[in-house]
Design a protein around this motif. Sequence first.
Motif: not given
Length: 68
Positions: A1-4, A57-58, A62-64
């Motif tokens: 997951m990408e951090r802010p 938002i993206w 979790r899709w994709g």
Amino acid sequence: MERPGRTLVKAVVWNIIGLGTMALVGLLMTGSMAVGGAMALINTGIGLAAYVIYERIWARIRWGIAHV
């Protein structure tokens, strides 16, 4: 997951590129550096905010995403 923080850096770099492009387009279309620059700054501010919100938002969707 990408951090802010990464999302924000990506958004700022992309918007710097957009700022230069929009300033040039504004200058060419209006003949005024002041008007072209103002258009570029407004566009960059709106674009930066929209991009950060869009990316966050993206990041929650979790899709994709392949789970290894």
